[in-house]
Design a protein around this motif. Structure first.
Motif, short mmCIF file in Angstrom:
data_model
loop_
_atom_site.label_atom_id
_atom_site.label_comp_id
_atom_site.label_asym_id
_atom_site.label_seq_id
_atom_site.Cartn_x
_atom_site.Cartn_y
_atom_site.Cartn_z
N GLU A 1 56.28 14.43 59.92
CA GLU A 1 55.13 14.99 59.23
C GLU A 1 54.33 15.97 60.09
OE1 GLU A 1 52.92 11.89 56.67
OE2 GLU A 1 53.69 10.73 58.38
N ASP B 1 53.98 19.84 59.32
CA ASP B 1 53.20 20.10 58.10
C ASP B 1 51.72 19.80 58.31
OD1 ASP B 1 55.41 20.93 56.71
OD2 ASP B 1 55.77 19.00 55.73
N ALA C 1 50.23 22.59 60.32
CA ALA C 1 50.07 23.77 59.47
C ALA C 1 48.85 23.62 58.57
CB ALA C 1 51.34 23.97 58.63
N GLY C 2 48.63 22.41 58.07
CA GLY C 2 47.46 22.18 57.23
C GLY C 2 46.16 22.37 57.98
#
Length: 326
Positions: A253, A256, A259-260
């Motif tokens: 995870e 991601d 990136a968030g």
């Protein structure tokens, strides 16, 4: 909807950004100003609007509308005048999905319309040109503080990452405190940088401004924010994965989640010769450290942080691996 500057004070610095983004709006129909809370997006956006569309910009504060259903009517009302050439949508993060959808529809319906979005995260709309703002550089930050307080204090501006909101709040304290006391007080910046004046609650203190960003994050992003606060400087994906993963936040995870946090302006991204690096502004890092302490995870995360850098050191000098090390 407004067409003025909302009573804001004199605009200091960022002349290069004003020129660059004004020119960009001449050839792009959607530009998004992004960046962390307190970096000065709204003030810059209104300055750009005055240059790019003098007297013909409609400004809508998304956070001020009465819920998702009220956004389209508010924008439609603002665009009612035939002379409007630029729509400025401020605080889009408050209703990010609705704002993105509405912008797509408006741009498709009116080929003459340009949109300047102001948001802590991108709209991810086709044709979007994203411009991420950093804090003011040293001289401009000091100029802002001096204009507000009459004092030139590079040390304070450096400690505050050049964030205009933090500088404005520090200037309030300098009315009653000595520069030395303000510097000492920055060890507890969330206690020091509070302004009791009236205004939008998310802008009255550094803690509430950063807390607004925290609420935008998913549960996993908040956990990563807290754990990544152990990095005092830059780090990469390998470091974040080693230090921050566990059963709650899996290695698969991590990319991601990072990136968030980049998209929400919590992490800053830099392409270096050694690869992509990330870092947090000090205020965001201190906020994350507070959450890490509340979670009771600081010792475990710091231990993994230590182990990771010991592993790097052993790799660099060619030491043999110890039993159980990777």
């Amino acid at each position: 909807m407004s067409r003025g500057d909302g009573g804001m004070g004199a605009f200091v610095g960022r002349q290069a950004e004003v020129a660059e983004i004004t020119a960009l709006l001449g050839r792009a129909r959607l530009v998004t100003l992004s960046g962390s809370g307190g970096v000065g997006k709204t003030r810059l956006g209104r300055e750009i609007a005055g240059k790019a569309a003098p007297g013909t910009a409609a400004i809508v504060d998304v956070a001020a509308v009465d819920g998702p259903e009220a956004l389209a009517p508010a924008v439609t009302g603002a665009l009612g005048g035939s002379d409007v050439s630029l729509l400025v949508l401020d605080t889009c993060e408050a209703l990010i999905d609705q704002a993105a959808s509405l912008v797509s529809e408006l741009l498709a319906a009116d080929p003459r319309l340009r949109v300047l979005a102001i948001s802590r995260q991108s709209l991810t709309v086709s044709g979007e040109h994203l411009r991420v703002l950093a804090g003011l550089p040293g001289a401009e930050a000091c100029t802002l503080l001096a204009a507000l307080s009459g004092v030139w204090l590079p040390e304070v501006c450096d400690r505050l990452d050049g964030l205009p909101l933090a500088i404005e709040l520090a200037a309030v304290r300098l009315r009653t405190m000595s520069p030395a006391d303000v510097l000492t007080g920055l060890d507890d910046r969330f206690g020091l940088l509070v302004d009791d004046s009236r205004g939008p609650s998310r802008h009255r203190a550094l803690a509430t401004c950063i807390g607004w960003s925290h609420r935008l994050c998913t549960v996993g992003e908040r956990l990563l924010w807290a754990r990544a606060s152990v990095f005092a400087g830059e780090f990469d994906l390998e470091a974040a994965t080693y230090v921050c993963q566990d059963d709650e936040l899996g290695a698969e995870e991590m990319a991601d989640m990072i990136a968030g946090l980049v998209d929400k302006s919590v992490l800053l991204r830099r392409q270096s010769p050694a690869g992509v690096r990330f870092r947090m502004l000090e205020g965001l890092r201190e906020f994350g450290a507070g959450w890490l302490a509340l979670l009771g995870q600081q010792d475990a995360v710091r231990l993994r942080h230590r182990d990771f850098h010991l592993r790097l050191a052993r790799r660099a000098i060619g030491w043999p691996r110890t039993p159980g090390s990777s």
